[in-house]
Enzyme design. Structure first.
Site, PDB file in Angstrom:
ATOM      1  N   GLY A  71      74.042  85.166  78.046  1.00  0.00           N
ATOM      2  CA  GLY A  71      73.794  86.509  78.574  1.00  0.00           C
ATOM      3  C   GLY A  71      74.405  87.584  77.689  1.00  0.00           C
ATOM      4  O   GLY A  71      73.809  88.650  77.488  1.00  0.00           O
ATOM      5  N   ASN A 151      78.702  91.174  89.145  1.00  0.00           N
ATOM      6  CA  ASN A 151      79.313  89.841  89.151  1.00  0.00           C
ATOM      7  C   ASN A 151      80.556  89.766  90.018  1.00  0.00           C
ATOM      8  O   ASN A 151      80.904  88.704  90.517  1.00  0.00           O
ATOM      9  CB  ASN A 151      79.654  89.413  87.714  1.00  0.00           C
ATOM     10  CG  ASN A 151      80.279  90.515  86.903  1.00  0.00           C
ATOM     11  OD1 ASN A 151      79.703  91.586  86.756  1.00  0.00           O
ATOM     12  ND2 ASN A 151      81.460  90.271  86.391  1.00  0.00           N
ATOM     13  N   GLN A 179      73.442  87.689  86.996  1.00  0.00           N
ATOM     14  CA  GLN A 179      73.897  87.184  88.297  1.00  0.00           C
ATOM     15  C   GLN A 179      72.776  87.115  89.331  1.00  0.00           C
ATOM     16  O   GLN A 179      72.927  86.440  90.347  1.00  0.00           O
ATOM     17  CB  GLN A 179      75.031  88.069  88.853  1.00  0.00           C
ATOM     18  CG  GLN A 179      76.323  87.966  88.066  1.00  0.00           C
ATOM     19  CD  GLN A 179      76.979  86.579  88.142  1.00  0.00           C
ATOM     20  OE1 GLN A 179      76.634  85.748  88.996  1.00  0.00           O
ATOM     21  NE2 GLN A 179      77.908  86.311  87.252  1.00  0.00           N
ATOM     22  N   SER A 199      70.984  84.190  81.949  1.00  0.00           N
ATOM     23  CA  SER A 199      71.905  83.232  81.348  1.00  0.00           C
ATOM     24  C   SER A 199      71.787  81.895  82.075  1.00  0.00           C
ATOM     25  O   SER A 199      71.870  81.855  83.312  1.00  0.00           O
ATOM     26  CB  SER A 199      73.331  83.763  81.459  1.00  0.00           C
ATOM     27  OG  SER A 199      74.242  82.804  80.990  1.00  0.00           O
ATOM     28  N   GLY A 200      71.606  80.817  81.309  1.00  0.00           N
ATOM     29  CA  GLY A 200      71.344  79.513  81.914  1.00  0.00           C
ATOM     30  C   GLY A 200      72.470  78.987  82.790  1.00  0.00           C
ATOM     31  O   GLY A 200      72.229  78.454  83.879  1.00  0.00           O
ATOM     32  N   HIS A 201      73.720  79.156  82.330  1.00  0.00           N
ATOM     33  CA  HIS A 201      74.810  78.477  83.037  1.00  0.00           C
ATOM     34  C   HIS A 201      75.149  79.096  84.391  1.00  0.00           C
ATOM     35  O   HIS A 201      75.965  78.568  85.129  1.00  0.00           O
ATOM     36  CB  HIS A 201      76.065  78.376  82.147  1.00  0.00           C
ATOM     37  CG  HIS A 201      76.823  79.647  81.944  1.00  0.00           C
ATOM     38  ND1 HIS A 201      78.019  79.896  82.587  1.00  0.00           N
ATOM     39  CD2 HIS A 201      76.585  80.728  81.174  1.00  0.00           C
ATOM     40  CE1 HIS A 201      78.483  81.079  82.195  1.00  0.00           C
ATOM     41  NE2 HIS A 201      77.637  81.594  81.347  1.00  0.00           N
ATOM     42  N   THR A 237      67.982  77.986  64.731  1.00  0.00           N
ATOM     43  CA  THR A 237      67.358  76.776  65.270  1.00  0.00           C
ATOM     44  C   THR A 237      67.610  76.683  66.772  1.00  0.00           C
ATOM     45  O   THR A 237      68.715  76.942  67.241  1.00  0.00           O
ATOM     46  CB  THR A 237      67.918  75.540  64.540  1.00  0.00           C
ATOM     47  OG1 THR A 237      67.628  75.698  63.153  1.00  0.00           O
ATOM     48  CG2 THR A 237      67.298  74.252  65.059  1.00  0.00           C
ATOM     49  N   CYS A 327      86.065  86.543  82.964  1.00  0.00           N
ATOM     50  CA  CYS A 327      86.566  87.062  81.688  1.00  0.00           C
ATOM     51  C   CYS A 327      87.850  87.842  81.886  1.00  0.00           C
ATOM     52  O   CYS A 327      88.670  87.914  80.996  1.00  0.00           O
ATOM     53  CB  CYS A 327      85.518  87.973  81.060  1.00  0.00           C
ATOM     54  SG  CYS A 327      83.881  87.319  81.231  1.00  0.00           S
TER      55      CYS A 327
END
Ligand code: PLP
Length: 404
Positions: A71, A151, A179, A199-201, A237, A327
């Protein structure tokens, strides 16, 4: 010891189906999707399937999805890429004081390069005034950047209305939806957004993969230069296994969005009621209407207690929660979100975020409600602020603020 994870806004566990889907891409399907030979072709197809799955969750065309690493990269890409691409048009960005550091720190870096940034304030509930937003637009404004959901508090912002304002003034609109996606319906067409970051996680995929939606026709200077991957919009990649898992996570999130939304909301409401009704001197941080927050998020301050001690005591009982965002925990600075909401500095220090997820059950909530009151009581009894006959003197307040 019981282990209860209520920190899903920091990150989520990888869903078992996601891991299963990823594994072949670490084994036999190791090719580079840019290669034209058999090893690359098979893998390229899997990346394109994931692109379709991500696109479907937010209602856009697969060609409008660019895979990224996270993200933070997406937010950097959206802001810096817009400033560079629209240099001729203007140099003014409007954002809010409660954005994630991925946006705020990018804005600060851009300010050093001469970009003007307006940080819109929020009220005590953390909400924006759209009249302020409209008033801040000038003929030099090139971008409005407002997060879909906060968040820390879970507050939801009126993205459709902001999208309509952006359109009215022909200003580009970016939203950090890290979020929101996977927790509530997100539809880029209804919201009128030009750039949206995922964001994937945060939704059951692995760490190290994200995506940015770039509306067709939106000029954006690439953030990472290099090869021609992602049609020249993001070099590097592909993280193939991560991307494949991200696609599956998006499909799962879409399939269970409604049922999981209702279930998790009920758990969060149970936790919220239990804490607010069962423990004195607790302040809810965020909008009082739970429907104006993400269904999984609860942020509360426990007066007289330092948030970090609360988290350590939780940890000893197997409960993972957080103070502020992932964070900022680890630092003793109170969160900028609490600051922007003018939460008293002492209460801001005790702000605690519970963010529920797919694996949580009613028994988890009841366990937290059982262990929390005695922890709070014990910590309060150790606090110099608790049970005083007379109010704190000015000098004492200053000393406490310094210590905190
Ligand atoms: N934006 C918001 C609202 C977030 O909550 C986060 C992470 O907590 C990010 C951006 C950054 O996402 P990532 O961890 O994928 O870089």
């Amino acid at each position: 010891m019981k282990r209860i994870y209520m920190d899903n806004n920091a990150t989520t566990a990888v869903r078992p189906e996601v891991l299963e889907a990823m594994l072949p891409f670490y084994r036999e399907q190791f090719g580079n999707p840019s290669s034209v030979h058999w090893a690359g072709r098979a893998v390229g197809g899997a990346v394109e399937k994931a692109r379709e799955q991500v696109a479907q969750l937010i209602n856009c065309s697969p060609a409008e999805i660019v895979f990224t690493s996270c993200g933070s990269e997406g937010d950097n890409m959206a802001l810096k890429g817009t400033v560079d691409a629209l240099r001729e048009k203007g140099n003014h960005i409007i954002t809010t004081a409660v954005e994630h550091p991925a946006v705020l720190e990018t804005c600060k870096a851009l300010e050093k390069q001469g970009v003007k940034v307006t940080y819109l304030p929020v009220d005590h509930n953390g909400m924006l005034n759209l009249t302020d937003l409209e008033a801040a637009i000038t003929d030099k404004t090139i971008l409005i950047s407002v997060m879909w959901a906060n968040n820390e508090t879970g507050n939801l912002y009126p993205i459709e209305e902001i999208g309509a304002i952006a359109r009215k003034y022909k200003v580009r609109f970016h939203t950090d939806a890290v979020q929101a996606v996977g927790k509530i319906p997100v539809d880029v067409q209804k919201a009128n957004v030009d750039l949206l970051v995922l964001s994937g996680h945060k939704l059951g995929a692995a760490k190290g993969v994200g995506a940015t939606y770039i509306r067709r026709g939106t000029r954006l200077t690439p953030f990472i230069h290099g090869g021609h991957q992602e049609r020249g919009r993001r070099a590097g990649t592909h993280n193939v296994a991560g991307i494949v898992g991200f696609g599956v996570a998006c499909e799962l999130a879409g399939a269970h969005l409604e049922t999981e939304g209702v279930r998790i909301r009920a758990l969060r409401d149970r936790l919220e009621r239990g804490i607010l009704e069962g423990i004195p001197d607790v302040k809810l941080n965020g909008h009082p209407d739970p429907n104006l927050r993400l269904p999984n998020t609860l942020n509360v301050s426990f007066a007289y207690i330092e948030g970090e001690s609360l988290l350590l005591n939780f940890d000893m009982k197997g409960i993972a929660a957080s103070s502020g965002s992932a964070c900022t925990s680890g630092s003793l600075e109170p969160s900028h979100v609490m600051g922007a909401m003018c939460v008293d500095v002492i209460l801001a220090h005790s702000s605690t975020r519970f963010s529920l997820g797919t694996d949580n059950t009613e028994a988890d909530v009841d366990y937290v409600l059982e262990v929390l009151p005695p922890i709070v009581q014990r910590l309060r009894e150790m606090s110099p602020l608790y049970n005083r006959d007379e109010p704190l003197s000015c000098m004492e307040c200053q000393v406490i603020r310094k210590v905190l």
